[in-house]
Design a protein around this motif. Sequence first.
Motif, PDB file in Angstrom:
ATOM      1  N   THR A  72       0.843  -1.199   0.000  1.00 21.21           N
ATOM      2  CA  THR A  72       0.000   0.000   0.000  1.00 21.21           C
ATOM      3  C   THR A  72       0.880   1.251   0.000  1.00 21.21           C
ATOM      4  O   THR A  72       1.894   1.297   0.701  1.00 21.21           O
ATOM      5  CB  THR A  72      -0.882   0.016   1.269  1.00 21.21           C
ATOM      6  N   HIS A  73       0.479   2.238  -0.778  1.00 12.56           N
ATOM      7  CA  HIS A  73       1.221   3.500  -0.819  1.00 12.56           C
ATOM      8  C   HIS A  73       1.353   4.065   0.605  1.00 12.56           C
ATOM      9  O   HIS A  73       0.406   4.023   1.384  1.00 12.56           O
ATOM     10  CB  HIS A  73       0.445   4.483  -1.706  1.00 12.56           C
ATOM     11  N   LEU A  74       2.556   4.605   0.912  1.00 13.93           N
ATOM     12  CA  LEU A  74       2.820   5.087   2.280  1.00 13.93           C
ATOM     13  C   LEU A  74       1.794   6.112   2.750  1.00 13.93           C
ATOM     14  O   LEU A  74       1.475   6.181   3.934  1.00 13.93           O
ATOM     15  CB  LEU A  74       4.223   5.715   2.358  1.00 13.93           C
ATOM     16  N   LYS A  75       1.262   6.889   1.820  1.00 12.67           N
ATOM     17  CA  LYS A  75       0.348   7.955   2.255  1.00 12.67           C
ATOM     18  C   LYS A  75      -0.944   7.394   2.888  1.00 12.67           C
ATOM     19  O   LYS A  75      -1.662   8.123   3.550  1.00 12.67           O
ATOM     20  CB  LYS A  75       0.039   8.907   1.101  1.00 12.67           C
ATOM     21  N   TYR A  76      -1.226   6.113   2.654  1.00 12.71           N
ATOM     22  CA  TYR A  76      -2.450   5.533   3.221  1.00 12.71           C
ATOM     23  C   TYR A  76      -2.212   4.644   4.444  1.00 12.71           C
ATOM     24  O   TYR A  76      -3.151   4.270   5.133  1.00 12.71           O
ATOM     25  CB  TYR A  76      -3.173   4.660   2.175  1.00 12.71           C
ATOM     26  N   ARG A  77      -0.960   4.276   4.660  1.00 14.12           N
ATOM     27  CA  ARG A  77      -0.710   3.232   5.672  1.00 14.12           C
ATOM     28  C   ARG A  77      -1.283   3.575   7.046  1.00 14.12           C
ATOM     29  O   ARG A  77      -1.839   2.733   7.726  1.00 14.12           O
ATOM     30  CB  ARG A  77       0.782   2.971   5.813  1.00 14.12           C
ATOM     31  N   ARG A  78      -1.093   4.848   7.461  1.00 14.77           N
ATOM     32  CA  ARG A  78      -1.555   5.244   8.805  1.00 14.77           C
ATOM     33  C   ARG A  78      -3.070   5.185   8.927  1.00 14.77           C
ATOM     34  O   ARG A  78      -3.599   5.061  10.020  1.00 14.77           O
ATOM     35  CB  ARG A  78      -1.094   6.672   9.126  1.00 14.77           C
ATOM     36  N   ASP A  79      -3.751   5.311   7.798  1.00 13.84           N
ATOM     37  CA  ASP A  79      -5.219   5.323   7.849  1.00 13.84           C
ATOM     38  C   ASP A  79      -5.806   3.911   7.830  1.00 13.84           C
ATOM     39  O   ASP A  79      -7.018   3.748   7.904  1.00 13.84           O
ATOM     40  CB  ASP A  79      -5.777   6.111   6.647  1.00 13.84           C
ATOM     41  N   TYR A  80      -4.945   2.913   7.704  1.00 15.43           N
ATOM     42  CA  TYR A  80      -5.451   1.527   7.703  1.00 15.43           C
ATOM     43  C   TYR A  80      -4.896   0.808   8.923  1.00 15.43           C
ATOM     44  O   TYR A  80      -4.134  -0.129   8.824  1.00 15.43           O
ATOM     45  CB  TYR A  80      -5.051   0.803   6.409  1.00 15.43           C
ATOM     46  N   GLN A  81      -5.252   1.307  10.087  1.00 14.80           N
ATOM     47  CA  GLN A  81      -4.749   0.669  11.305  1.00 14.80           C
ATOM     48  C   GLN A  81      -5.903   0.010  12.043  1.00 14.80           C
ATOM     49  O   GLN A  81      -6.669   0.654  12.747  1.00 14.80           O
ATOM     50  CB  GLN A  81      -4.052   1.685  12.197  1.00 14.80           C
ATOM     51  N   LEU A  82      -5.999  -1.298  11.859  1.00 16.24           N
ATOM     52  CA  LEU A  82      -7.067  -2.048  12.513  1.00 16.24           C
ATOM     53  C   LEU A  82      -6.762  -2.151  14.003  1.00 16.24           C
ATOM     54  O   LEU A  82      -7.636  -2.259  14.834  1.00 16.24           O
ATOM     55  CB  LEU A  82      -7.161  -3.456  11.914  1.00 16.24           C
ATOM     56  N   TYR A  83      -5.450  -2.117  14.330  1.00 13.40           N
ATOM     57  CA  TYR A  83      -4.993  -2.174  15.719  1.00 13.40           C
ATOM     58  C   TYR A  83      -3.796  -1.245  15.845  1.00 13.40           C
ATOM     59  O   TYR A  83      -3.243  -0.790  14.837  1.00 13.40           O
ATOM     60  CB  TYR A  83      -4.602  -3.613  16.094  1.00 13.40           C
ATOM     61  N   GLU A  84      -3.389  -0.970  17.077  1.00 15.06           N
ATOM     62  CA  GLU A  84      -2.274  -0.041  17.297  1.00 15.06           C
ATOM     63  C   GLU A  84      -0.923  -0.725  17.123  1.00 15.06           C
ATOM     64  O   GLU A  84      -0.791  -1.920  17.384  1.00 15.06           O
ATOM     65  CB  GLU A  84      -2.378   0.547  18.707  1.00 15.06           C
ATOM     66  N   GLY A  85       0.059   0.064  16.708  1.00 16.46           N
ATOM     67  CA  GLY A  85       1.429  -0.449  16.650  1.00 16.46           C
ATOM     68  C   GLY A  85       1.745  -1.231  15.389  1.00 16.46           C
ATOM     69  O   GLY A  85       2.730  -1.964  15.342  1.00 16.46           O
ATOM     70  N   LYS A  86       0.895  -1.104  14.364  1.00 13.32           N
ATOM     71  CA  LYS A  86       1.168  -1.793  13.098  1.00 13.32           C
ATOM     72  C   LYS A  86       2.572  -1.436  12.597  1.00 13.32           C
ATOM     73  O   LYS A  86       2.927  -0.257  12.533  1.00 13.32           O
ATOM     74  CB  LYS A  86       0.102  -1.333  12.093  1.00 13.32           C
ATOM     75  N   PRO A  87       3.389  -2.432  12.265  1.00 18.50           N
ATOM     76  CA  PRO A  87       4.762  -2.127  11.847  1.00 18.50           C
ATOM     77  C   PRO A  87       4.842  -1.639  10.398  1.00 18.50           C
ATOM     78  O   PRO A  87       3.860  -1.710   9.669  1.00 18.50           O
ATOM     79  CB  PRO A  87       5.478  -3.483  11.986  1.00 18.50           C
ATOM     80  N   CYS A  88       6.007  -1.153  10.012  1.00 20.97           N
ATOM     81  CA  CYS A  88       6.305  -0.762   8.628  1.00 20.97           C
ATOM     82  C   CYS A  88       5.400   0.358   8.106  1.00 20.97           C
ATOM     83  O   CYS A  88       5.021   0.362   6.939  1.00 20.97           O
ATOM     84  CB  CYS A  88       6.212  -1.955   7.674  1.00 20.97           C
ATOM     85  N   LEU A  89       5.060   1.321   8.982  1.00 20.02           N
ATOM     86  CA  LEU A  89       4.216   2.424   8.512  1.00 20.02           C
ATOM     87  C   LEU A  89       4.990   3.333   7.559  1.00 20.02           C
ATOM     88  O   LEU A  89       4.397   4.003   6.725  1.00 20.02           O
ATOM     89  CB  LEU A  89       3.715   3.246   9.708  1.00 20.02           C
ATOM     90  N   ASP A  90       6.315   3.360   7.696  1.00 19.98           N
ATOM     91  CA  ASP A  90       7.119   4.270   6.871  1.00 19.98           C
ATOM     92  C   ASP A  90       8.071   3.547   5.936  1.00 19.98           C
ATOM     93  O   ASP A  90       8.917   4.182   5.322  1.00 19.98           O
ATOM     94  CB  ASP A  90       7.927   5.204   7.787  1.00 19.98           C
ATOM     95  N   GLU A  91       7.976   2.225   5.858  1.00 19.43           N
ATOM     96  CA  GLU A  91       8.918   1.490   5.008  1.00 19.43           C
ATOM     97  C   GLU A  91       8.306   1.249   3.633  1.00 19.43           C
ATOM     98  O   GLU A  91       7.206   0.710   3.521  1.00 19.43           O
ATOM     99  CB  GLU A  91       9.306   0.144   5.651  1.00 19.43           C
ATOM    100  N   GLU A  92       9.046   1.650   2.617  1.00 25.13           N
ATOM    101  CA  GLU A  92       8.610   1.400   1.243  1.00 25.13           C
ATOM    102  C   GLU A  92       8.647  -0.101   0.975  1.00 25.13           C
ATOM    103  O   GLU A  92       9.378  -0.843   1.638  1.00 25.13           O
ATOM    104  CB  GLU A  92       9.566   2.087   0.252  1.00 25.13           C
ATOM    105  N   ALA A  93       7.897  -0.511  -0.062  1.00 20.90           N
ATOM    106  CA  ALA A  93       7.828  -1.933  -0.407  1.00 20.90           C
ATOM    107  C   ALA A  93       9.219  -2.563  -0.530  1.00 20.90           C
ATOM    108  O   ALA A  93       9.464  -3.679  -0.063  1.00 20.90           O
ATOM    109  CB  ALA A  93       7.037  -2.114  -1.691  1.00 20.90           C
ATOM    110  N   ASP A  94      10.150  -1.808  -1.143  1.00 20.99           N
ATOM    111  CA  ASP A  94      11.493  -2.351  -1.349  1.00 20.99           C
ATOM    112  C   ASP A  94      12.213  -2.622  -0.034  1.00 20.99           C
ATOM    113  O   ASP A  94      12.922  -3.623   0.101  1.00 20.99           O
ATOM    114  CB  ASP A  94      12.336  -1.353  -2.155  1.00 20.99           C
TER     115      ASP A  94
END
Length: 360
Positions: A306-328
């Motif tokens: 998922t594009h980084l700009k959306y990652r924070r908005d898809y948090q089903l639970y807290e502490g989801k990892p890799c919020l800022d890591e690109e796919a690579d």
Amino acid sequence: MKSRMENILDKPLLGKEDILSLLMCDEREQKKLFARAAEIKEKYVGNIVYFRGLIEYSNICSKNCLYCGVRSGNQHVKRYQMTDDEVFEACDYAFRNGFASLVIQSGERHDVSFVRKISDLLKEIKDRYQGRLRITLSCGEQTEDSYRQWLESGAQRYLLRIETSNPLLYSRLHPDDGNHVFRERVEALDTLKKLGYQAGTGVMIGLPFQTIDQLANDLLFFREKDFPMFGMGPYIEHAETPLYQYKDLLWTEKERFTLSLKMVAVLRLMMKDVNIAATTAMQTLDPLGREKAIMAGANVIMPNLTHLKYRRDYQLYEGKPCLDEEADQCKVCLESRIRLSGNRIGYGEWGDSLHYQKPT
Ligand code: 5AD
Ligand code: SF4
Ligand code: FES
């Protein structure tokens, strides 16, 4: 002489009492359990981990599950739906990098425009990559017609967790509004199987009010219903959900994590040739969570595309990892983690569940 534990591990068919003993075993016995699950995995499905590129398509959801951060009642979430171009960018990444399989996950919606949009995306993906990408959908409970339309448009697999196989616990985790009905969940899973999807299910582990006895029953439910794929992970609280008020009742993070590993391992003993995911939630509770799950019997990982700009908005639970890591970055990170676990990555392979049989 064999220990009680070894006797259980050697049984061809585990019963309820055996499952309970395994789920409650101590740290020393646990090592044996994980080692046996790893052996069975190697023998039946090989030391191969399959990547499924995860596309978190939209967080717009008509449901209001009491545990989930993107439930419709949470006013603090910025809602989004990816553009078609963003979806194809993620698909291109997957294709270029030899991820032969994708998961399109979304909040649950039933409106005609959503159902049609998913169909259109599926058809376009099938055309663009000439059917070389396997597509899994995870878009909740839908009508038989919608499931059929999506199957005909190019999806092959579907993930729908039962969340818990206990109807009473299910009712405590969901609002009593006629829109979250246990029986309908089971029927949706039956429909998916009947239509010919490779259907995956799973549960959350360590929920408030949940007992080990119920988790043992969840495993029996999986075997009885004979699913080919599974994704299970620890329940992780989210402050903006109603279930958060019970956080003091929860098992510790370590207990929930260990129990999740045991669930993976016992499931591998019970259903030897299925696909089992090392879920992101496991990594949330332990920095080495996914590799530990792989060493306890899991064989699938879903790197987030998922594009980084959306990652924070898809948090089903807290502490989801890799919020800022690109796919690579995740790819490189996961490659080394998987290598360290003694497995190879099944690049370019679909990795269909060996347990799947087409309905006759
Ligand atoms: N903790 C762990 N897993 C969760 N899910 C939703 N909310 C949570 C939570 N708070 C899981 C559910 C759902 C999947 C998409 O995410 O099992 O089926
Ligand atoms: Fe919606 Fe799924 Fe969250 Fe339930 S768990 S509120 S269906 S996104
Ligand atoms: Fe994303 Fe390690 S899996 S950085």
